[in-house]
Design an enzyme around this catalytic site. Structure first.
Site, PDB file in Angstrom:
ATOM      1  N   GLU A 175     -12.242   4.740 -34.655  1.00  0.00           N
ATOM      2  CA  GLU A 175     -13.696   4.565 -34.525  1.00  0.00           C
ATOM      3  C   GLU A 175     -14.264   5.401 -33.387  1.00  0.00           C
ATOM      4  OE1 GLU A 175     -14.357   0.279 -34.328  1.00  0.00           O
ATOM      5  OE2 GLU A 175     -14.380   0.184 -36.504  1.00  0.00           O
ATOM      6  N   GLU A 379     -10.028   0.062 -42.748  1.00  0.00           N
ATOM      7  CA  GLU A 379     -10.331  -1.292 -42.274  1.00  0.00           C
ATOM      8  C   GLU A 379     -11.439  -1.857 -43.128  1.00  0.00           C
ATOM      9  OE1 GLU A 379     -11.287  -2.044 -38.161  1.00  0.00           O
ATOM     10  OE2 GLU A 379      -9.853  -0.525 -37.476  1.00  0.00           O
TER      11      GLU A 379
HETATM   12  C1  BG6 Z   1     -13.015  -2.412 -35.756  1.00  0.00           C
HETATM   13  C2  BG6 Z   1     -11.847  -2.100 -34.880  1.00  0.00           C
HETATM   14  O1  BG6 Z   1     -14.137  -2.291 -34.960  1.00  0.00           O
HETATM   15  O2  BG6 Z   1     -13.195  -3.668 -36.265  1.00  0.00           O
HETATM   16  C3  BG6 Z   1     -10.797  -3.182 -34.818  1.00  0.00           C
HETATM   17  O3  BG6 Z   1     -11.255  -0.874 -35.178  1.00  0.00           O
HETATM   18  C4  BG6 Z   1     -11.480  -4.532 -34.879  1.00  0.00           C
HETATM   19  O4  BG6 Z   1     -10.047  -2.976 -33.660  1.00  0.00           O
HETATM   20  C5  BG6 Z   1     -12.203  -4.664 -36.198  1.00  0.00           C
HETATM   21  O5  BG6 Z   1     -10.617  -5.597 -34.671  1.00  0.00           O
HETATM   22  C6  BG6 Z   1     -12.864  -6.003 -36.457  1.00  0.00           C
HETATM   23  O6  BG6 Z   1     -13.655  -6.355 -35.378  1.00  0.00           O
HETATM   24  P1  BG6 Z   1     -13.474  -7.727 -34.622  1.00  0.00           P
HETATM   25  O7  BG6 Z   1     -14.365  -7.655 -33.488  1.00  0.00           O
HETATM   26  O8  BG6 Z   1     -13.829  -8.776 -35.607  1.00  0.00           O
HETATM   27  O9  BG6 Z   1     -12.036  -7.785 -34.251  1.00  0.00           O
END
Ligand code: BG6
Length: 481
Positions: A175, A379
């Protein structure tokens, strides 16, 4: 059959949220090891000194460091084709600027990749996932220091040489576009914070913003150099970028709202991809920097480096969409910084993230139309408070519904003509949340016995979504029921 043969189905993790073992095997501290747990209403705090009486979620996380065999066996059972993980930089170079790597750290990932191989799982390695060694953060104020470029290049070169026969897919920075926003100073760029204050800073002076964009520029240069070196070491490597992807819709059809959403999409979303795919800064950045009195400190030769080190594929995270408006009253009411102004057409998760599968289809089309290179979703998922049912199980049908809708959107995008290489669901085993530091915000197919205060014995249990995803992979996306 919509999904192409060889589609990379799998799951994704990051060392600082997953691995633990923060001071084992010769590992040095990383920036995340100085950040406390929090909640949506009580933000995570950044500590200059680690207080040994305080619980820091990254220190043990969910202990993949000791559970990796079991975790990867479960991925094998689900039929994963791909497992995204990050290497913890300070496990390889404990302070960040050593000249020789830590052998014990290198050996750990050899063991991890050997496990993956047992189950025919292709590793996808993020070289830097919010994990700058603390030593570099202190010495150079994180990526603000140009010296960090060389440290990163040394680290990436070590990984490429060491794992050239075990890993084919790489991402340079997780990111990277979070560094294009003030909130990314500590997490993404490893800059020093204010002792005991929240890790997300929302307001900056032009000087601070100039430092931040200079730090981001250093990441661009470091990534481009690594791409060139990686391809020299193994021409078969596929090296990608990684963007926090999101659609920003205009809140209304007022052309001023439309322009506002375009501005946000440009600087928060497209900017980094434009640099890393096209190999140069986009035209709109100039005006943005001028309007905000931002000076990016570049050196002669940087432009050539950026032009040479363009990436092989575009990967991104996708959780939600947001809206933009010029209406000051509505902006003032905006509570949660991630969620933005509520979109009346969408529902939100328990953490206020607005669920928008159609937005994923739009985003996939927009990115592919812009660059026409292969895409990968690395993701996606639903953070939820999973509660054990009376029969003892975890019946996470809400997660299955979320994932099904997003996979359907991917299917439509592929039918639209988008070239999509794979999908790794975020937090396939429950792990620590990056934004809030909670354990309660769970994403996994696999439950981990651990709570927000660090209690629990780490044992793993399968949720209903585990069996559902196994069927999805077995049928290459045809069976989503
Ligand atoms: C992304 C990141 O922003 O989202 C992860 O690459 C992160 O590291 C994921 O865990 C989900 O966000 P969160 O804040 O729910 O963990």
């Amino acid at each position: 059959m919509t999904f192409p043969k060889g589609f990379l189905w799998g799951g994704a993790t990051a060392a600082n949220q997953f691995e633990g073992g923060w001071n084992e095997g010769g590992k040095g501290p990383g920036v995340p090891d100085h950040i406390r747990g929090g909640t949506v209403s009580a933000p995570r705090l950044w500590d200059k000194e680690i207080d040994h009486d305080v619980y820091y979620p990254s220190h043990q996380a969910v202990d993949f460091y000791h559970f990796y065999e079991e975790d990867i066996r479960l991925y094998g059972e689900m039929g994963f084709k791909c497992f995204r993980l990050s290497v913890n930089w300070s496990r390889i170079y404990p302070n960040g600027d050593e000249l020789e790597p830590n052998q014990e750290g290198l050996d750990f990932y050899h063991k991890v990749f050997a496990e993956c191989k047992k189950y025919n799982i292709e590793p996808l390695v993020t070289i830097s996932h919010y994990e700058l060694p603390w030593g570099l953060s202190v010495k150079y104020n994180g990526w603000t220091g140009r010296e960090v470029i060389d440290c990163f290049v040394r680290y990436a070169t070590t990984l490429f040489n060491e794992y050239k026969d075990e890993v084919k897919y790489w991402l340079t920075f997780n990111e990277i576009n979070i560094g294009a926003q003030a909130m990314g100073r500590i997490m993404s760029l490893g800059m020093q914070g204010e002792d005991g204050k929240p890790m997300f800073k929302m307001e900056e002076t032009p000087e601070e913003a100039s430092d931040r964009f200079t730090a981001l520029h250093h990441q661009f240069v470091a990534s481009a150099k690594a791409v060139v070196i990686g391809h020299e070491i193994n021409p078969e490597f596929k090296i990608g970028l990684m963007i926090a992807g999101s659609m920003v819709y205009p809140l209304t059809c007022n052309p001023l709202d439309v322009k506002e959403s375009q501005n946000k999409m440009n600087m928060n979303n497209w900017f980094c991809g434009d640099v890393q795919v096209r190999g140069h800064y986009p035209y709109y950045a100039k005006r943005y920097f001028a309007d905000n009195n931002i000076t990016v400190r570049m050196e002669p030769g940087d432009e050539e480096i950026l032009a040479k080190g363009t990436v092989d594929f575009y990967s991104f995270s996708y959780y939600m969409s947001s809206t933009a408006t010029v209406d000051k009253e509505k902006i003032a009411k905006m509570g949660n910084m991630f969620a933005g102004i509520p979109n009346p057409y969408l529902k939100a998760s328990d953490w206020g993230w607005q669920i928008d599968p159609e937005g994923l289809r739009i985003y996939l089309n927009d990115v592919y139309g812009r660059y026409e290179i292969p895409l990968m979703i690395v993701e996606n998922g639903l953070g939820a408070n999973d509660v054990r049912a009376e029969d003892g199980g975890f019946h996470d049908d809400y997660r299955i519904n979320y994932l099904r809708d997003h996979i359907k959107a991917m299917e439509e995008a592929i039918e639209d003509g988008v070239e999509l290489m794979g999908y790794t669901m975020w937090g396939c085993t429950d792990l620590v949340s990056a934004s809030t530091g909670e354990m309660k915000k769970r994403y996994g197919f696999v439950y981990v016995d651990r709570d927000n205060d660090g209690n629990g014995d780490f044992h793993r249990e399968k949720k209903d979504s585990f069996f559902w995803y196994k069927k999805v992979i077995e049928s290459n996306g045809a069976d989503l029921d």
